[in-house]
Design a protein around this motif. Structure first.
Motif, PDB file in Angstrom:
ATOM      1  N   PHE A  68       2.484   9.759 -15.490  1.00  0.00           N
ATOM      2  CA  PHE A  68       1.743  10.506 -16.503  1.00  0.00           C
ATOM      3  C   PHE A  68       0.786   9.586 -17.261  1.00  0.00           C
ATOM      4  O   PHE A  68       1.027   8.384 -17.390  1.00  0.00           O
ATOM      5  N   TRP A  69      -0.283  10.190 -17.757  1.00  0.00           N
ATOM      6  CA  TRP A  69      -1.097   9.574 -18.788  1.00  0.00           C
ATOM      7  C   TRP A  69      -1.047  10.488 -20.004  1.00  0.00           C
ATOM      8  O   TRP A  69      -1.310  11.692 -19.898  1.00  0.00           O
ATOM      9  N   TYR A  70      -0.711   9.870 -21.158  1.00  0.00           N
ATOM     10  CA  TYR A  70      -0.692  10.584 -22.420  1.00  0.00           C
ATOM     11  C   TYR A  70      -1.770   9.985 -23.320  1.00  0.00           C
ATOM     12  O   TYR A  70      -2.036   8.779 -23.300  1.00  0.00           O
ATOM     13  N   LYS A  71      -2.355  10.839 -24.151  1.00  0.00           N
ATOM     14  CA  LYS A  71      -3.355  10.436 -25.135  1.00  0.00           C
ATOM     15  C   LYS A  71      -2.736  10.582 -26.525  1.00  0.00           C
ATOM     16  O   LYS A  71      -2.083  11.595 -26.812  1.00  0.00           O
ATOM     17  N   GLN A  72      -2.952   9.579 -27.371  1.00  0.00           N
ATOM     18  CA  GLN A  72      -2.473   9.657 -28.755  1.00  0.00           C
ATOM     19  C   GLN A  72      -3.656   9.427 -29.692  1.00  0.00           C
ATOM     20  O   GLN A  72      -4.051   8.299 -29.946  1.00  0.00           O
ATOM     21  N   ARG A  99      -0.938  14.321 -14.783  1.00  0.00           N
ATOM     22  CA  ARG A  99       0.297  13.866 -14.162  1.00  0.00           C
ATOM     23  C   ARG A  99       0.121  13.808 -12.653  1.00  0.00           C
ATOM     24  O   ARG A  99      -0.716  14.503 -12.083  1.00  0.00           O
ATOM     25  N   GLU A 106       7.073  18.064 -17.514  1.00  0.00           N
ATOM     26  CA  GLU A 106       6.512  17.065 -18.419  1.00  0.00           C
ATOM     27  C   GLU A 106       7.001  17.282 -19.849  1.00  0.00           C
ATOM     28  O   GLU A 106       7.370  18.373 -20.234  1.00  0.00           O
ATOM     29  N   MET A 133       1.282  13.036 -29.343  1.00  0.00           N
ATOM     30  CA  MET A 133       1.126  12.683 -27.934  1.00  0.00           C
ATOM     31  C   MET A 133       0.694  13.917 -27.145  1.00  0.00           C
ATOM     32  O   MET A 133       1.356  14.963 -27.190  1.00  0.00           O
ATOM     33  N   ILE A 134      -0.390  13.759 -26.415  1.00  0.00           N
ATOM     34  CA  ILE A 134      -0.946  14.879 -25.653  1.00  0.00           C
ATOM     35  C   ILE A 134      -0.989  14.498 -24.180  1.00  0.00           C
ATOM     36  O   ILE A 134      -1.534  13.452 -23.821  1.00  0.00           O
ATOM     37  N   LEU A 135      -0.432  15.328 -23.331  1.00  0.00           N
ATOM     38  CA  LEU A 135      -0.447  15.052 -21.902  1.00  0.00           C
ATOM     39  C   LEU A 135      -1.867  15.201 -21.361  1.00  0.00           C
ATOM     40  O   LEU A 135      -2.514  16.225 -21.575  1.00  0.00           O
ATOM     41  N   TYR A 151      -4.128   5.384 -25.216  1.00  0.00           N
ATOM     42  CA  TYR A 151      -3.706   6.012 -23.969  1.00  0.00           C
ATOM     43  C   TYR A 151      -2.471   5.292 -23.448  1.00  0.00           C
ATOM     44  O   TYR A 151      -2.453   4.067 -23.333  1.00  0.00           O
TER      45      TYR A 151
END
Lengths: 115, 117
Positions: free
Chosen positions: A35-39, A50, B105, A45-47, A90
């Protein structure tokens, strides 16, 4: 120990250009998610995207895409046509698909977008 | 609207006091998690729970306790045994996919900033 490494503490990109964030991971498992999440500054935390390890095709979500190299255990995020709203931390993460299903996070990359 | 609610957003406590952080979700998710984030760092898992009345320690469980009496709720207590409790705490949840036999997720709450003085 299973780890996720983001080797770029900070990155900078000009608005409308493309940037790639790096991520490598270490696991002996064969079935997992990445996954990559953005903060953003709000700290929620926003997905972003994936990738399932068994899928060879790279995931894409609008301007976001990944380059998944399973043998090299590499999972980079490409952001095209960067926008000011992309500025954030990220985080790369993976989850092994067993009963635990815990996420393991990297240390993060701060992305700055220049107007 | 469905989501994960953490409260309060900011919390101040005196050293030596226990404090409980709230996390509620109305997404009907099975699994819930607590993470800790320190400045400039990634997230570290404190505890997680796959089902009601069951939870497992994460990487940094010492000084923390949890309960899971209801599917919707997963409160975290920061005890006086936690040596450096000042941090940002994030709660998350995920749905169990019966077909794939795995969690989907994770979705996160907005976090609680705990400051111990």
């Amino acid at each position: 120990a299973q780890t996720v490494t983001q080797s770029q503490p900070e990155m900078s990109v000009q608005e409308a250009e493309t940037v790639t964030l790096s991520c490598t991971y270490d696991t002996s498992e064969s079935d997992y998610y990445l996954f990559w999440y953005k903060q953003p500054p709000s700290r929620q935390m926003i997905l972003v995207i994936r990738q399932e390890a068994y899928k060879q095709q790279n995931a894409t979500e609008n301007r976001f895409s990944v380059n998944f190299q399973k043998a090299a255990k590499s999972f980079s995020l490409k952001i095209s046509d960067s926008q000011l709203g992309d500025a954030a931390m990220y985080f790369c993460a993976y989850r092994i698909n067993n009963a635990g299903n815990m996420l393991t996070f990297g240390g993060g990359t701060r992305l700055m977008v220049k107007p | 609207d469905g989501g994960i609610t953490q409260s309060p957003k900011y919390l101040f406590r005196k050293e030596g006091q226990n404090v409980t952080l709230s996390c509620e979700q109305n997404l009907n998710h099975d699994a819930m998690y607590w993470y800790r984030q320190d400045p400039g760092q990634g997230l570290r898992l404190i505890y997680y729970s796959q089902i009601v009345n069951d939870f497992q320690k994460g990487d940094i469980a010492e000084g923390y306790s949890v309960s899971r009496e209801k599917k919707e709720s997963f409160p975290l207590t920061v005890t006086s045994a936690q040596k450096n409790p000042t941090a940002f705490y994030l709660c998350a949840s995920s749905r169990w996919d019966k077909v794939r036999s795995m969690n989907t997720e994770a979705f996160f709450g907005q976090g609680t900033r705990l400051t111990v003085v």
